[in-house]
Design an enzyme around this catalytic site. Sequence first.
Site, PDB file in Angstrom:
ATOM      1  N   SER A 284      -6.372  -3.051   5.962  1.00 57.28           N
ATOM      2  CA  SER A 284      -5.324  -2.875   4.866  1.00 57.28           C
ATOM      3  C   SER A 284      -5.995  -1.649   3.978  1.00 57.28           C
ATOM      4  O   SER A 284      -7.232  -1.265   3.962  1.00 57.28           O
ATOM      5  CB  SER A 284      -4.962  -3.809   3.899  1.00 57.28           C
ATOM      6  OG  SER A 284      -6.052  -4.429   3.187  1.00 57.28           O
ATOM      7  N   LYS A 285      -5.003  -1.032   3.055  1.00 58.87           N
ATOM      8  CA  LYS A 285      -5.703   0.019   2.334  1.00 58.87           C
ATOM      9  C   LYS A 285      -6.452  -0.673   1.556  1.00 58.87           C
ATOM     10  O   LYS A 285      -7.610  -0.054   0.886  1.00 58.87           O
ATOM     11  CB  LYS A 285      -4.289   0.512   1.359  1.00 58.87           C
ATOM     12  CG  LYS A 285      -4.758   1.507   0.211  1.00 58.87           C
ATOM     13  CD  LYS A 285      -4.889   2.907   0.806  1.00 58.87           C
ATOM     14  CE  LYS A 285      -5.695   3.783  -0.110  1.00 58.87           C
ATOM     15  NZ  LYS A 285      -6.390   4.660   0.593  1.00 58.87           N
ATOM     16  N   ARG A 286      -6.542  -1.746   0.986  1.00 60.46           N
ATOM     17  CA  ARG A 286      -7.372  -2.686  -0.056  1.00 60.46           C
ATOM     18  C   ARG A 286      -8.840  -2.659   0.895  1.00 60.46           C
ATOM     19  O   ARG A 286      -9.717  -2.723   0.230  1.00 60.46           O
ATOM     20  CB  ARG A 286      -6.775  -4.030  -0.330  1.00 60.46           C
ATOM     21  CG  ARG A 286      -7.586  -4.597  -1.426  1.00 60.46           C
ATOM     22  CD  ARG A 286      -7.068  -5.969  -1.719  1.00 60.46           C
ATOM     23  NE  ARG A 286      -6.770  -6.793  -0.468  1.00 60.46           N
ATOM     24  CZ  ARG A 286      -7.509  -7.444   0.103  1.00 60.46           C
ATOM     25  NH1 ARG A 286      -8.873  -7.375  -0.626  1.00 60.46           N
ATOM     26  NH2 ARG A 286      -7.291  -8.303   1.078  1.00 60.46           N
ATOM     27  N   SER A 289      -9.396   0.491   5.102  1.00 62.26           N
ATOM     28  CA  SER A 289      -8.559   1.616   5.876  1.00 62.26           C
ATOM     29  C   SER A 289      -8.753   2.954   4.813  1.00 62.26           C
ATOM     30  O   SER A 289      -8.085   3.899   5.222  1.00 62.26           O
ATOM     31  CB  SER A 289      -7.294   1.214   5.874  1.00 62.26           C
ATOM     32  OG  SER A 289      -6.366   1.080   4.727  1.00 62.26           O
TER      33      SER A 289
END
Length: 522
Positions: A284-286, A289
């Site tokens: 995820s962006k968190r 990624s």
Amino acid sequence: MNVDISNISNISTVTPAAAPAAAPATALDSKPPRVRFAPSPTGQLHIGGARTAIYNWAFARAHGGTFILRIEDTDPERSTEENTHIILRALRWLGLDWDEGPEIGGDFGPYFQTQRSESYALAFETLQANDGVYPCFCSVETLSAKREAAEKSEGGWAGYDRTCRALSPQEANARIAAGEPHVWRLKVPETRGAIEFEDAVYGKLSFSADVMDDMVLIRTDNTPTYNFAVVCDDANMQISHVIRGDDHLSNTPRQILIYEALGITPPTFAHLSMILGSDNKKLSKRQGSSSVEEYRDRGYLSDALVNFLSLLGWSLDGETTIIDRETLTREFSLDRITKKDAVFDEVKLDWMNGVYIRELDAPTWVSHATPWLVEAGAREADIKENPAFFEKLYPLVIERLARMDEIPSKLAYMFWGNKVILDEDSVKKVLLKEGARAEEALRGCRAVLADTSIPWECEPLQNACRTLSDTLDIKPKNLFQPLRVAVCGNMVSPPLFESIELLDRTCVLARIDQTLDCVFHA
Ligand code: GLU
């Protein structure tokens, strides 16, 4: 889109026992390999792409081959020059030097797909000559209607129904001459059975031919589709091994059909499994990624990031974790890539980055740390003019740094001059602690530090304060902690007397006075 091969009905993994003996996909013939990293400049270089680039680069280096960079900029809406620039910069920062590609050229250029139209046209001519393509005049609306109807029926959508394949050449030519919009489709041989290939990572894979429809190779606007362009480029650039993410796995049988139509032997394919977050979910962006440059900006060293990413799906011997570039580029091999999904563990990355930071010598540390030292309050000109001072900060923090972006919070106090910024919690817990006699301790320390007969050096100053703790009968901890808060602003700073030695006397005394004044209203 990532493809989980275990969930795809048209792909079956053939167990080695059931499979006919095939040459190992990793076998290298006598020619040195030619591999490529082929990013689409539709965004920044992310962790997955960086790993693909590292594997291609390391594979080329380990086998005396050539690492090619090709920019797949055929999507005019999403590709930008700015993204290309950012991708090149990120690759350079990672230290992944390419042998052919943008900015350096090479014998197989140009290395931007938008500049390779001529080669697509030539390949298309070959396909026409081989009777491998046909024009299709079905409109987008017709195709969507057919698809919708098919999806409602029992059999489902089995791909394009080949209506235009049945047109006579005369009719097709007449419609083209009349200017009717059309695409060009690959004429997949009727008799083509399952498409099988030996993937260097997944082993033998088989895709049922009946779901491979006659794919579009040339769009209505005369531009090549992704699969066609990639095959033309890989063939023309004499790519021997295509190492890429398994989100491209479903494209591979299609590309093999194009190779066959062109009469060219396909390269060896090696598909890399997904990278999952430590929660075992897609990145995820968190988590993970983010782009490579975000990692750079958070203070990871490129050596550490390359080491870490190289182990997301490959191993040297199953246990070694610290693998320098030299070893990686000597030992990398496709047969040690695993098909298990890799897990991106940021805790491990931080640990590894710390190991790499501790391996830096002081001058190198200063050059890496400069942006963060500036953020901490240092003047860049001072760092340039007097690096020796900044090198002395190195032992203060080196054991405690996992990332360079921790420098500002750890070292800001070195650049406050005569002021101190007191951390409220530390004031409460240390200076205002009941019965700790903090004010007395601080006043005593001030007197010691004001005594010019004691050399302004860590040890004599520390010894003098220890003696003071005996004299005042205050435990050393209860003497040093208030001093630490008064000088460094909080109770968890780097070593105290080493810091005091680097700050000058006026500054230390001014900070103590300010603290006495603020906290005890002295
Ligand atoms: N341009 C494609 C991408 O960025 C890669 C194509 C390939 O490796 O075959 O995903």
